[in-house]
Enzyme design. Structure first.
Site, mmCIF file in Angstrom:
data_model
loop_
_atom_site.group_PDB
_atom_site.id
_atom_site.type_symbol
_atom_site.label_atom_id
_atom_site.label_comp_id
_atom_site.label_asym_id
_atom_site.label_seq_id
_atom_site.Cartn_x
_atom_site.Cartn_y
_atom_site.Cartn_z
ATOM 1 N N GLY A 78 11.317 6.113 5.876
ATOM 2 C CA GLY A 78 10.860 5.456 7.000
ATOM 3 C C GLY A 78 11.196 3.964 6.819
ATOM 4 C CD GLU B 242 -8.361 8.016 7.743
ATOM 5 O OE1 GLU B 242 -9.200 7.607 6.950
ATOM 6 O OE2 GLU B 242 -7.781 9.068 7.322
ATOM 7 C CG PHE C 66 3.784 9.375 9.281
ATOM 8 C CD1 PHE C 66 4.228 10.598 8.549
ATOM 9 C CD2 PHE C 66 3.370 8.377 8.698
ATOM 10 C CE1 PHE C 66 4.209 10.393 7.163
ATOM 11 C CE2 PHE C 66 3.529 8.227 7.240
ATOM 12 C CZ PHE C 66 3.865 9.488 6.544
ATOM 13 C CD GLN D 74 28.092 -31.834 10.030
ATOM 14 O OE1 GLN D 74 26.957 -32.378 9.380
ATOM 15 N NE2 GLN D 74 29.413 -32.123 9.878
ATOM 16 C CD1 TRP E 163 -3.609 0.055 12.565
ATOM 17 C CD2 TRP E 163 -3.080 -0.771 14.593
ATOM 18 N NE1 TRP E 163 -4.484 -0.929 12.650
ATOM 19 C CE2 TRP E 163 -4.232 -1.275 14.176
ATOM 20 C CE3 TRP E 163 -2.603 -0.954 15.694
ATOM 21 C CZ2 TRP E 163 -4.767 -2.581 14.792
ATOM 22 C CZ3 TRP E 163 -3.294 -2.002 16.513
ATOM 23 C CH2 TRP E 163 -4.349 -2.685 16.048
ATOM 24 C CD GLU F 149 7.806 3.507 8.442
ATOM 25 O OE1 GLU F 149 8.153 3.844 7.437
ATOM 26 O OE2 GLU F 149 7.843 3.742 9.450
ATOM 27 C CB SER G 236 -2.489 -1.808 1.912
ATOM 28 O OG SER G 236 -2.146 -2.657 2.661
ATOM 29 C CG ASP H 172 10.416 6.791 -0.964
ATOM 30 O OD1 ASP H 172 9.966 5.689 -1.413
ATOM 31 O OD2 ASP H 172 10.537 7.541 -1.833
#
Ligand code: CAA
Length: 399
Positions: free
Chosen positions: A251, A136, A132, A288, A165, A372, A141, A249
């Site tokens: 992935g 770039e 996919f 504990q 990536w 993602e 984002s 959505d």
């Protein structure tokens, strides 16, 4: 954003079929994935043979319709498989997520009949792999702002640009490439293309030196005037951003489910180690403060699982789920990092070397809060939905 009906009929019980799916995925993961994970991680080797096995058992493209080679599973069932694969090895889980949610799912939803027949059976069987190619070097984002260009030619399109990536970019047979057809149109000018990686002008390089996911293939891709026919476009000109967002959505759901698996693996490893390891004459499970570490992991695992199941239930009911998927992805990925860190603490020095899986869990979990959609992007998606104010783009400082 449309609000889903949150009065879901949730009884928190899996059906017999879902339980069976989860149990057989657990057995498969323990038998076929876990024993290879440490060696593949050490070697930094992508395990093509394992990818084929995942296809053979129907874990690639499980929600794809049976007529195209999938199993027609619902999203809860798919999430249960991904959880078990993720518990064993996040690099193998990446193959399942990318191949199923980002690539096959997009072709099934947006592709022509011809594109579906050409690619889906081979992707679901594992004979072919996909990647996919959205991100770039200068565009992470801000996914609408792509520099890769698609230029209309007499016979179709010419694609040029660079992608970064990209999981499985060196081993894929087909790449979903997102490109801008008209920069003036911004996200409405984007288009998605099915690019066979054997095309002239496609080249890729492996990215080395990753903190984790070492046996997952990660590529930098160069696209140099790749000539494609019109039929290579997935959807229409201008659909590209929606193809990418709808793929994400699913992935993100898959990444979240895999992280529930990491949390579960951390609990399992920590409980077992704490009962075995003795200090001050007693198993460390008697302390504990060790129980507190384990209890926190269990609560995070279960909360993450509930958010994943809610997102899956919304998907299965065909309801809007982008925000609920962001919540599941944000929470489960952060929980996986925290659980892995705590699991190392339970293991002490032993957790710092790869005799136990917990240091790999931490290294592998770390990227899930980045890819993602970073955790910050998911908070902004949730915040925008709550306030109606888009805080993705900072206000101008010009006054
Ligand atoms: N499904 C379908 N369409 C959608 C959608 C969805 N989930 N979300 C938005 N859209 C549509 C909207 O309806 C809108 O359409 P119109 O223009 O017709 O009105 C359009 O897309 C724009 O919507 P937004 O205004 O909501 O989009 P935005 O610009 O605000 O989005 C953003 C900003 C949420 C930050 C988005 O850019 C984003 O999610 N960024 C993160 C990108 C990302 O996750 N990258 C990871 C790449 S994959 C990877 O990690 C590599 C790998 O190999 C695993």
């Amino acid at each position: 954003m449309d609000q889903p009906d949150l009065n879901l009929n949730m009884d928190f019980q899996l059906t017999d079929e879902q339980r069976l799916i989860s149990e057989s995925a657990r057995e498969f993961a323990d038998r076929e994935i876990l024993p290879r994970a440490r060696d593949s991680d050490r070697a930094g080797r992508f395990d093509r043979e394992l990818a084929s096995k995942l296809g053979e058992v129907g874990y690639l493209g499980a929600p794809v319709a049976e007529e195209y080679g999938g199993r027609g599973l619902d999203y809860i069932g798919y999430g249960l498989i991904v959880e078990q694969v993720g518990r064993a090895d996040s690099s193998a889980r990446t193959v399942v997520s990318v191949q199923t949610s980002l690539v096959a799912g997009s072709i099934e939803r947006w592709g022509s009949e011809e594109q579906k027949r050409e690619w889906l059976p081979r992707l679901c069987s594992g004979e072919a792999l996909g990647c996919f190619a959205l991100t770039e070097p200068d565009t992470g984002s801000d996914a609408a702002n792509l520099r890769t260009r698609a230029t209309k030619t007499e016979s179709g399109w010419a694609i040029s640009g660079n992608k970064m990536w990209i999981s499985m970019g060196n081993v894929a047979d087909v790449a979903l490439v997102f490109a801008q057809t008209d920069p003036a149109k911004k996200h409405k000018g984007l288009a998605c293309f099915l690019v066979p990686t054997a095309s002239e002008g496609y080249s890729s390089e492996e990215i080395h030196g990753k903190l984790g996911l070492r046996s997952s293939d990660t590529a930098e891709i160069s696209l140099d005037e790749i000539e494609l026919p019109d039929q290579a476009m997935l959807g229409e000109v201008g659909d590209g951003f929606k193809v990418a967002m709808s793929a994400l959505d699913n992935g993100r759901y898959s990444v979240a489910a895999g992280c529930v698996g990491i949390c579960d693996g951390c609990v399992e490893a920590s409980v077992s180690y704490a009962k075995e390891r003795r200090q001050f004459g007693v198993p460390i499970a008697s302390f504990q403060l060790v129980q507190e570490l384990i209890a926190d992991m269990i609560v995070k695992r279960d909360a993450a699982r509930m958010l994943v199941w809610r997102a899956g239930a919304l998907k299965d009911e065909g309801q809007p789920n982008t925000v609920q998927t962001s919540m599941a992805k944000l929470y489960a990925t952060e929980a996986a990092v925290e659980c892995a860190n705590a699991a190392i603490q339970v293991h002490g020095g032993a957790g710092y070397v790869d005799d136990y899986p917990v240091e790999r869990y931490l290294r592998d979990a770390r990227v899930t809060t980045l890819y993602e959609g970073t955790s910050q992007i998911h908070k902004l998606i949730i915040g925008r939905d709550a306030t109606g104010i888009n805080a993705m783009v900072p206000p101008s400082h010009d006054g």
